[in-house]
Design an enzyme around this catalytic site. Structure first.
Site, PDB file in Angstrom:
ATOM      1  N   VAL A  65       0.809  -1.226   0.000  1.00 18.86           N
ATOM      2  CA  VAL A  65       0.000   0.000   0.000  1.00 18.86           C
ATOM      3  C   VAL A  65       0.842   1.276   0.000  1.00 18.86           C
ATOM      4  CG1 VAL A  65      -2.067  -1.026   1.043  1.00 18.86           C
ATOM      5  CG2 VAL A  65      -0.291  -0.047   2.527  1.00 18.86           C
ATOM      6  N   ASN A  91      -7.338  -1.646   5.597  1.00 15.28           N
ATOM      7  CA  ASN A  91      -6.996  -2.370   6.834  1.00 15.28           C
ATOM      8  C   ASN A  91      -5.492  -2.518   7.040  1.00 15.28           C
ATOM      9  OD1 ASN A  91      -7.353  -4.769   8.930  1.00 15.28           O
ATOM     10  ND2 ASN A  91      -6.070  -5.544   7.256  1.00 15.28           N
ATOM     11  N   TYR A 156       3.015   4.876  15.996  1.00 11.80           N
ATOM     12  CA  TYR A 156       1.748   4.209  15.660  1.00 11.80           C
ATOM     13  C   TYR A 156       0.570   5.139  15.934  1.00 11.80           C
ATOM     14  CZ  TYR A 156      -1.937   0.637  15.761  1.00 11.80           C
ATOM     15  OH  TYR A 156      -3.089  -0.094  15.531  1.00 11.80           O
ATOM     16  N   ALA A 157       0.539   5.714  17.140  1.00  8.66           N
ATOM     17  CA  ALA A 157      -0.596   6.560  17.516  1.00  8.66           C
ATOM     18  C   ALA A 157      -0.683   7.783  16.608  1.00  8.66           C
ATOM     19  CB  ALA A 157      -0.461   6.989  18.971  1.00  8.66           C
ATOM     20  N   ALA A 158       0.454   8.393  16.306  1.00 11.00           N
ATOM     21  CA  ALA A 158       0.422   9.576  15.439  1.00 11.00           C
ATOM     22  C   ALA A 158      -0.130   9.199  14.066  1.00 11.00           C
ATOM     23  CB  ALA A 158       1.824  10.177  15.315  1.00 11.00           C
ATOM     24  N   SER A 159       0.257   8.023  13.579  1.00  9.68           N
ATOM     25  CA  SER A 159      -0.246   7.603  12.258  1.00  9.68           C
ATOM     26  C   SER A 159      -1.753   7.368  12.312  1.00  9.68           C
ATOM     27  CB  SER A 159       0.477   6.334  11.775  1.00  9.68           C
ATOM     28  OG  SER A 159       0.055   5.182  12.493  1.00  9.68           O
ATOM     29  N   LYS A 160      -2.265   6.818  13.408  1.00  8.70           N
ATOM     30  CA  LYS A 160      -3.695   6.519  13.501  1.00  8.70           C
ATOM     31  C   LYS A 160      -4.520   7.780  13.792  1.00  8.70           C
ATOM     32  CE  LYS A 160      -3.481   2.038  12.689  1.00  8.70           C
ATOM     33  NZ  LYS A 160      -4.136   1.417  11.527  1.00  8.70           N
ATOM     34  N   ILE A 189      -7.418  -6.751  20.077  1.00 10.30           N
ATOM     35  CA  ILE A 189      -7.816  -7.958  19.351  1.00 10.30           C
ATOM     36  C   ILE A 189      -6.549  -8.809  19.193  1.00 10.30           C
ATOM     37  CG2 ILE A 189      -9.020  -8.804  17.271  1.00 10.30           C
ATOM     38  CD1 ILE A 189     -10.585  -6.441  18.353  1.00 10.30           C
TER      39      ILE A 189
HETATM   40  N1  LIG Z   1      -5.227  -6.165  16.531  1.00 15.11           N
HETATM   41  C1  LIG Z   1      -5.595  -5.098  17.225  1.00 15.11           C
HETATM   42  O1  LIG Z   1      -5.810  -5.167  18.441  1.00 15.11           O
HETATM   43  C2  LIG Z   1      -5.752  -3.766  16.536  1.00 15.11           C
HETATM   44  C3  LIG Z   1      -6.149  -2.675  17.316  1.00 15.11           C
HETATM   45  C4  LIG Z   1      -6.318  -1.445  16.715  1.00 15.11           C
HETATM   46  C5  LIG Z   1      -6.132  -1.303  15.353  1.00 15.11           C
HETATM   47  N2  LIG Z   1      -5.740  -2.376  14.609  1.00 15.11           N
HETATM   48  C6  LIG Z   1      -5.537  -2.159  13.171  1.00 15.11           C
HETATM   49  O2  LIG Z   1      -6.214  -3.145  12.418  1.00 15.11           O
HETATM   50  C7  LIG Z   1      -5.462  -3.432  11.231  1.00 15.11           C
HETATM   51  C8  LIG Z   1      -5.180  -4.931  11.144  1.00 15.11           C
HETATM   52  O3  LIG Z   1      -4.421  -5.331  12.263  1.00 15.11           O
HETATM   53  P1  LIG Z   1      -4.109  -6.863  12.630  1.00 15.11           P
HETATM   54  O4  LIG Z   1      -4.063  -6.920  14.118  1.00 15.11           O
HETATM   55  O5  LIG Z   1      -4.997  -7.749  11.875  1.00 15.11           O
HETATM   56  O6  LIG Z   1      -2.594  -6.974  12.113  1.00 15.11           O
HETATM   57  P2  LIG Z   1      -1.834  -8.168  11.341  1.00 15.11           P
HETATM   58  O7  LIG Z   1      -0.381  -7.863  11.483  1.00 15.11           O
HETATM   59  O8  LIG Z   1      -2.329  -9.495  11.788  1.00 15.11           O
HETATM   60  O9  LIG Z   1      -2.279  -7.960   9.817  1.00 15.11           O
HETATM   61  C9  LIG Z   1      -1.804  -6.867   9.071  1.00 15.11           C
HETATM   62  C10 LIG Z   1      -1.775  -7.282   7.605  1.00 15.11           C
HETATM   63  O10 LIG Z   1      -1.298  -6.144   6.852  1.00 15.11           O
HETATM   64  C11 LIG Z   1      -0.339  -6.618   5.913  1.00 15.11           C
HETATM   65  N3  LIG Z   1       0.595  -5.528   5.564  1.00 15.11           N
HETATM   66  C12 LIG Z   1       1.595  -5.021   6.325  1.00 15.11           C
HETATM   67  N4  LIG Z   1       2.254  -4.070   5.640  1.00 15.11           N
HETATM   68  C13 LIG Z   1       1.643  -3.968   4.427  1.00 15.11           C
HETATM   69  C14 LIG Z   1       1.866  -3.166   3.275  1.00 15.11           C
HETATM   70  N5  LIG Z   1       2.872  -2.263   3.229  1.00 15.11           N
HETATM   71  N6  LIG Z   1       1.044  -3.323   2.209  1.00 15.11           N
HETATM   72  C15 LIG Z   1       0.045  -4.238   2.245  1.00 15.11           C
HETATM   73  N7  LIG Z   1      -0.196  -5.038   3.292  1.00 15.11           N
HETATM   74  C16 LIG Z   1       0.593  -4.895   4.382  1.00 15.11           C
HETATM   75  C17 LIG Z   1       0.351  -7.785   6.604  1.00 15.11           C
HETATM   76  O11 LIG Z   1       1.032  -8.650   5.688  1.00 15.11           O
HETATM   77  C18 LIG Z   1      -0.817  -8.455   7.308  1.00 15.11           C
HETATM   78  O12 LIG Z   1      -1.458  -9.402   6.501  1.00 15.11           O
HETATM   79  C19 LIG Z   1      -4.198  -2.571  11.304  1.00 15.11           C
HETATM   80  O13 LIG Z   1      -4.383  -1.383  10.571  1.00 15.11           O
HETATM   81  C20 LIG Z   1      -4.082  -2.284  12.778  1.00 15.11           C
HETATM   82  O14 LIG Z   1      -3.362  -1.096  13.046  1.00 15.11           O
HETATM   83  C21 LIG Z   1      -5.544  -3.605  15.170  1.00 15.11           C
END
Ligand SMILES: NC(=O)c1ccc[n+]([C@@H]2O[C@H](COP(=O)([O-])OP(=O)(O)OC[C@H]3O[C@@H](n4cnc5c(N)ncnc54)[C@H](O)[C@@H]3O)[C@@H](O)[C@H]2O)c1
Length: 261
Positions: A65, A91, A156-160, A189
């Site tokens: 991405v 995502n 991370y927080a700044a990006s979000k 999660i």
């Molecule tokens: N798990 C949590 O508790 C939580 C909490 C808040 C926010 N989030 C957000 O939810 C989203 C998913 O998180 P997750 O926990 O499933 O993480 P995860 O690491 O299990 O999955 C992230 C996916 O993104 C892919 N990815 C990473 N860099 C990429 C890139 N440059 N281009 C394309 N794909 C890429 C990875 O290969 C992976 O499949 C994220 O944006 C995360 O910040 C997760």
């Protein structure tokens, strides 16, 4: 009332594993044509096998991405295959960090580039298609870290927080085209990103104590929210961030209620 996503065309970025994978599977289960993108080919191969097994329609496309050309290629391929794009779920994300004094510039850049710039670039690629259709749903992964950030999580927080601001601006720009743009804030999660489930019992207890519901969220909890927000039922919701955290810090000391007899 029924969520009906039949024949809607959805793109989910970073959907090879974790929450994105569950979002993709849930959308497909509701009848959507789901295009999974990820930076890791082996995860796409696994997803492809599941799509085949279940007879779900869709594509699995390699995409970083952070690369504008990758995002444009995905949009072109999806338009060519299905003629439209109804839903975009940004995502894909990474979470890394350190206290600011020790935070490496590369770590800052990685979080900004994947989480914030990646969301921007993917939206930019999809907007012309949704404008032509005069419809669309864009959903961006923010985080509870964009509500209350954690120590060591500056990048991370700044990006979000950036994702939330970006979401509101884009919603304003696209409202006149009947395209809605929202973001969502998962709390805790357990996934490969955070390894909550692998921590010591004491650490897990401290984390769970911050949650009103005092249990981890599941990828399905987020996917259910996404199904609603991506559907026609959510046509009057735009420019906002929805908390999906089990009531993290909804009150100052949520653990008190769980200790009462
Ligand atoms: N798990 C949590 O508790 C939580 C909490 C808040 C926010 N989030 C957000 O939810 C989203 C998913 O998180 P997750 O926990 O499933 O993480 P995860 O690491 O299990 O999955 C992230 C996916 O993104 C892919 N990815 C990473 N860099 C990429 C890139 N440059 N281009 C394309 N794909 C890429 C990875 O290969 C992976 O499949 C994220 O944006 C995360 O910040 C997760």
């Amino acid at each position: 009332m029924q969520i009906d996503l039949r024949n809607k065309v959805a793109i989910v970025t970073g959907a090879g594993r974790g929450i994105g994978n569950e979002i993709a599977r849930t959308l497909a289960g509701e009848g959507a044509i789901v295009v999974i993108t990820d930076i890791r080919q082996e995860l796409l191969d696994e997803a492809g096998a599941e799509w085949k097994r279940n007879g779900w329609n869709g594509l699995q496309l390699l995409c970083d991405v952070r690369e504008s050309s990758d995002n444009k290629a995905v949009v072109e391929a999806v338009e060519k295959a299905f003629g439209r794009i109804d839903i975009l779920i940004n995502n894909a994300g990474v979470a890394s960090g350190a206290r600011v004094e020790e935070l490496a510039e590369e770590t800052w850049d990685l979080n900004m580039d994947v989480n914030l710039k990646g969301t921007f670039l993917m939206c930019q690629a999809v907007i012309p298609v949704m404008k032509r259709q005069r419809s669309g749903r864009i959903l961006n992964a923010a985080s509870f870290a964009a509500i209350v950030p954690s120590i060591g999580g500056a990048a991370y927080a700044a990006s979000k927080y950036g994702v939330e601001a970006f979401t509101r601006v884009l919603a304003g720009e696209l409202g006149a085209h009947e395209i809605t743009v929202n973001c969502y804030a998962p709390g805790m999660i357990p996934t490969g990103m955070n390894r909550f489930a692998d921590r010591t019992e004491a650490e897990k207890g401290r984390l769970l104590d911050t949650l009103t519901l005092r249990r981890w969220g599941s990828p399905r909890d987020v996917a259910n929210l996404i199904c609603f927000l991506a559907s026609d039922l959510a046509s009057y919701i735009t420019g906002t961030m929805i908390d999906c955290s089990g009531g993290k810090f909804a009150t100052q000391m949520p653990w008190l209620a769980h200790r009462e007899p």
